[in-house]
Design a protein around this motif. Structure first.
Motif, PDB file in Angstrom:
ATOM      1  N   ILE A  10       0.964  -1.252  -0.075  1.00  0.00           N
ATOM      2  CA  ILE A  10      -0.084  -0.090  -0.103  1.00  0.00           C
ATOM      3  C   ILE A  10       0.951   1.222  -0.112  1.00  0.00           C
ATOM      4  CG2 ILE A  10      -1.707   1.292   1.452  1.00  0.00           C
ATOM      5  CD1 ILE A  10      -2.932  -1.361   2.227  1.00  0.00           C
ATOM      6  N   ARG A  11       1.917   1.096   0.790  1.00  0.00           N
ATOM      7  CA  ARG A  11       2.867   2.446   0.736  1.00  0.00           C
ATOM      8  C   ARG A  11       3.315   2.640  -0.444  1.00  0.00           C
ATOM      9  NH1 ARG A  11       8.627   2.729   3.278  1.00  0.00           N
ATOM     10  NH2 ARG A  11       9.137   5.003   2.900  1.00  0.00           N
ATOM     11  N   PHE A  12       4.092   1.529  -1.157  1.00  0.00           N
ATOM     12  CA  PHE A  12       4.584   1.635  -2.358  1.00  0.00           C
ATOM     13  C   PHE A  12       3.689   2.078  -3.442  1.00  0.00           C
ATOM     14  CE2 PHE A  12       7.201   0.470  -5.939  1.00  0.00           C
ATOM     15  CZ  PHE A  12       6.284   0.047  -7.077  1.00  0.00           C
ATOM     16  N   ALA A  13       2.487   1.571  -3.404  1.00  0.00           N
ATOM     17  CA  ALA A  13       1.450   2.144  -4.484  1.00  0.00           C
ATOM     18  C   ALA A  13       1.166   3.772  -4.254  1.00  0.00           C
ATOM     19  CB  ALA A  13       0.169   1.259  -4.523  1.00  0.00           C
ATOM     20  N   ARG A  14       0.877   3.974  -2.975  1.00  0.00           N
ATOM     21  CA  ARG A  14       0.911   5.466  -2.387  1.00  0.00           C
ATOM     22  C   ARG A  14       1.937   6.247  -3.122  1.00  0.00           C
ATOM     23  NH1 ARG A  14       2.921   8.507   0.964  1.00  0.00           N
ATOM     24  NH2 ARG A  14       3.673   7.071   2.427  1.00  0.00           N
ATOM     25  N   GLN A  26      -7.776  11.536   3.493  1.00  0.00           N
ATOM     26  CA  GLN A  26      -8.938  12.597   3.038  1.00  0.00           C
ATOM     27  C   GLN A  26      -9.887  11.447   2.039  1.00  0.00           C
ATOM     28  OE1 GLN A  26      -8.101  16.092   1.319  1.00  0.00           O
ATOM     29  NE2 GLN A  26     -10.090  16.673   0.794  1.00  0.00           N
ATOM     30  N   HIS A  27      -9.238  10.797   0.989  1.00  0.00           N
ATOM     31  CA  HIS A  27      -9.923  10.029   0.025  1.00  0.00           C
ATOM     32  C   HIS A  27     -10.703   9.166   0.726  1.00  0.00           C
ATOM     33  CE1 HIS A  27     -10.829   8.541  -3.758  1.00  0.00           C
ATOM     34  NE2 HIS A  27     -10.744   7.357  -3.556  1.00  0.00           N
ATOM     35  N   LEU A  28     -10.018   8.219   1.804  1.00  0.00           N
ATOM     36  CA  LEU A  28     -10.580   6.967   2.359  1.00  0.00           C
ATOM     37  C   LEU A  28     -11.780   7.507   3.559  1.00  0.00           C
ATOM     38  CD1 LEU A  28      -7.815   4.646   2.385  1.00  0.00           C
ATOM     39  CD2 LEU A  28      -9.521   4.744   0.609  1.00  0.00           C
ATOM     40  N   GLU A  29     -11.488   8.841   3.933  1.00  0.00           N
ATOM     41  CA  GLU A  29     -12.396   9.538   4.858  1.00  0.00           C
ATOM     42  C   GLU A  29     -11.747   8.936   6.297  1.00  0.00           C
ATOM     43  OE1 GLU A  29     -16.485   8.919   3.970  1.00  0.00           O
ATOM     44  OE2 GLU A  29     -16.416  10.327   2.574  1.00  0.00           O
ATOM     45  N   GLU A  51     -10.306  -1.514  -1.725  1.00  0.00           N
ATOM     46  CA  GLU A  51     -11.162  -1.249  -3.135  1.00  0.00           C
ATOM     47  C   GLU A  51     -10.938   0.154  -3.499  1.00  0.00           C
ATOM     48  OE1 GLU A  51     -15.110  -1.973  -5.583  1.00  0.00           O
ATOM     49  OE2 GLU A  51     -14.940  -2.440  -3.607  1.00  0.00           O
ATOM     50  N   ARG A  52     -11.371   1.283  -2.618  1.00  0.00           N
ATOM     51  CA  ARG A  52     -11.349   2.451  -3.200  1.00  0.00           C
ATOM     52  C   ARG A  52     -10.087   3.083  -3.164  1.00  0.00           C
ATOM     53  NH1 ARG A  52     -14.544   5.771   1.483  1.00  0.00           N
ATOM     54  NH2 ARG A  52     -14.189   7.510  -0.059  1.00  0.00           N
ATOM     55  N   PHE A  53      -9.015   2.399  -2.451  1.00  0.00           N
ATOM     56  CA  PHE A  53      -7.650   2.860  -2.343  1.00  0.00           C
ATOM     57  C   PHE A  53      -7.044   2.372  -3.889  1.00  0.00           C
ATOM     58  CE2 PHE A  53      -3.261   3.901  -1.163  1.00  0.00           C
ATOM     59  CZ  PHE A  53      -2.737   3.052  -1.547  1.00  0.00           C
ATOM     60  N   SER A  54      -7.309   1.095  -4.061  1.00  0.00           N
ATOM     61  CA  SER A  54      -6.887   0.588  -5.587  1.00  0.00           C
ATOM     62  C   SER A  54      -7.291   1.602  -6.650  1.00  0.00           C
ATOM     63  CB  SER A  54      -7.318  -0.852  -5.528  1.00  0.00           C
ATOM     64  OG  SER A  54      -8.520  -0.973  -5.892  1.00  0.00           O
ATOM     65  N   VAL A  57      -5.147   4.759  -6.954  1.00  0.00           N
ATOM     66  CA  VAL A  57      -3.741   4.699  -7.220  1.00  0.00           C
ATOM     67  C   VAL A  57      -3.699   4.105  -8.711  1.00  0.00           C
ATOM     68  CG1 VAL A  57      -3.125   4.864  -4.859  1.00  0.00           C
ATOM     69  CG2 VAL A  57      -3.227   2.580  -6.008  1.00  0.00           C
ATOM     70  N   GLY A  58      -4.851   3.685  -9.269  1.00  0.00           N
ATOM     71  CA  GLY A  58      -4.931   3.042 -10.560  1.00  0.00           C
ATOM     72  C   GLY A  58      -4.291   1.653 -10.529  1.00  0.00           C
ATOM     73  N   LYS A  59      -4.385   0.825  -9.564  1.00  0.00           N
ATOM     74  CA  LYS A  59      -3.946  -0.580  -9.354  1.00  0.00           C
ATOM     75  C   LYS A  59      -4.926  -1.491  -9.308  1.00  0.00           C
ATOM     76  CE  LYS A  59       0.584   0.063  -8.689  1.00  0.00           C
ATOM     77  NZ  LYS A  59       1.830  -0.354  -9.630  1.00  0.00           N
ATOM     78  N   SER A  60      -4.743  -2.762  -9.784  1.00  0.00           N
ATOM     79  CA  SER A  60      -5.715  -3.686  -9.731  1.00  0.00           C
ATOM     80  C   SER A  60      -5.713  -4.071  -8.371  1.00  0.00           C
ATOM     81  CB  SER A  60      -5.517  -4.978 -10.809  1.00  0.00           C
ATOM     82  OG  SER A  60      -6.163  -6.083 -10.011  1.00  0.00           O
ATOM     83  N   ILE A  61      -6.776  -4.672  -7.757  1.00  0.00           N
ATOM     84  CA  ILE A  61      -6.662  -5.141  -6.229  1.00  0.00           C
ATOM     85  C   ILE A  61      -5.950  -6.233  -6.408  1.00  0.00           C
ATOM     86  CG2 ILE A  61      -8.701  -6.550  -6.521  1.00  0.00           C
ATOM     87  CD1 ILE A  61      -9.548  -4.962  -3.675  1.00  0.00           C
TER      88      ILE A  61
END
Length: 373
Positions: A10-14, A26-29, A51-54, A57-61
């Motif tokens: 998750i950190r890498f994708a962010r 903010q996006h995930l509230e 799912e919202r995070f993926s 960041v434009g990644k497949s889950i």
């Protein structure tokens, strides 16, 4: 998979998407502290949050659970910064003299992303797949692709494109022009799945910058169409290239801006008003008609694939001075007022963020690089 490994991914994708923990929170509230705990493996992330995070960041889950993804290293974070790629050893141009400007470009890119997130203007991830499949970068393929793109844009082959800036903006490409000191740097292109395509062009190309920039923009537009997977490319306006994609972009730009189907009828019209021979004044007229430099039009007409100017005539015509030719024909090159330091979209987001209370007046001035009186 344990929480620590999932948090690392998750950190890498962010960081790959150039997002701060605050922006993700903010996006995930969620509180920012919750995002920090997730990345450190100390808090469980539920399926809806993932799912919202993926999507953000434009990644497949599947990326977060695929065993093959374990090879991701933290050292790759900087490598995936699209502006950082501009400094790589395989670039056409060494842009180290403009390191400060590229750092400024990087900060602009981050600011653009922060504003888009604050204003909830994030779109679906941009595709890095090429718009056209070019199996071999040849002049014939460049001509074909230029014709296809003109058709897609609804621009007939007979019509000049004098303003590539507007074409790029209408296609969603963010364009800006800055003064750059690297002699051989005409422009650079970057792409990220999160924010899309950006083009920075050299404003100070000389007395005839407007028409030279039109060609540089057409060149960079080719990268936007088919080279997004490379994330970042520099271009040399002199045409001294080491990489096939740069030659291809140059051929594409020539065909897009100066299709022979458009040059020939205009040339015929000028010849009918003269003694029947192609001279420097006619070449200058055509250059202005098509929004390119005298040199670009001369080389285009002298290209052996077109053959409008004989090879033995080129050296003589190439010695002509554009300034003197302009005085002879009573025409001028368009001025540069149009070319902006920042894209209109960026300026609008800055003002919208200020009106919404996200920015102070001093921060607005900082982002737009203006002085408050």
């Amino acid at each position: 998979m344990n929480y620590a490994e999932l948090g690392r991914r998750i950190r890498f994708a962010r960081e790959e998407a150039l997002l701060s923990q605050d922006a993700v929170a903010q996006h995930l509230e969620l509180p920012r502290s919750a995002v920090s705990l997730i990345e450190s493996g100390k808090r469980k992330v539920d399926s809806l949050e993932l799912e919202r995070f993926s999507r953000l960041v434009g990644k497949s889950i599947l990326f977060f659970f695929d065993e093959e993804s374990k090879a991701i290293e933290v050292s790759n974070f900087e490598e995936d910064d699209p502006t950082q790629i501009l400094f790589s050893a395989n670039q056409v141009v060494d842009i180290s003299p403009d390191k400060e400007q590229i750092e400024r470009f990087r900060q602009f890119h981050r600011n653009f992303g922060d504003l888009a997130r604050k204003l909830n203007r994030l779109s679906e991830p941009y595709s890095s797949e090429p718009l056209y499949n070019v199996f071999k970068p040849t002049p014939a393929a460049a001509k074909w692709m230029a014709a296809q793109e003109r058709a897609r844009l609804g621009i007939p082959l007979s019509s000049p494109i004098r303003n590539m800036w507007d074409v790029l903006e209408n296609e969603g490409v963010r364009v800006m022009a800055w003064n750059l000191v690297t002699p051989k740097l005409g422009g650079c292109f970057i792409f990220s799945p999160f924010l899309g395509s950006f083009i920075l062009v050299k404003r100070n190309l000389g007395d005839y910058s407007a028409n030279m920039l039109n060609f540089v923009l057409a060149h960079e537009y080719c990268h936007h169409l088919i080279h997004r997977q490379q994330k970042g490319i520099t271009s040399d306006p002199s045409g001294n290239y080491r990489r096939p994609e740069e030659y291809f972009a140059q051929w594409f730009a020539a065909n897009l801006l100066m299709p022979e189907e458009a040059i020939v009828p205009r040339l015929t019209s000028y010849l009918e008003k003269s003694d029947g021979d192609i001279n420097a004044e006619i070449v200058m007229h055509l250059a202005l008609d098509f929004g390119v430099s005298y040199k670009a039009m001369l080389y285009r007409m002298g290209d052996k694939r077109i053959g409008l100017i004989e090879k033995n005539v080129l050296p003589k015509l190439s010695k002509e001075k554009p300034k003197q030719l302009l005085a002879k024909i009573g025409r001028s090159v368009p001025r540069l007022e149009k070319f902006s330091q920042f894209p209109n979209e960026y300026r609008e987001m800055v003002f919208d963020a200020y009106r919404s209370g996200y920015l102070s007046l001093s921060k607005l001035a900082e982002l737009l690089e203006i002085t408050l009186e």
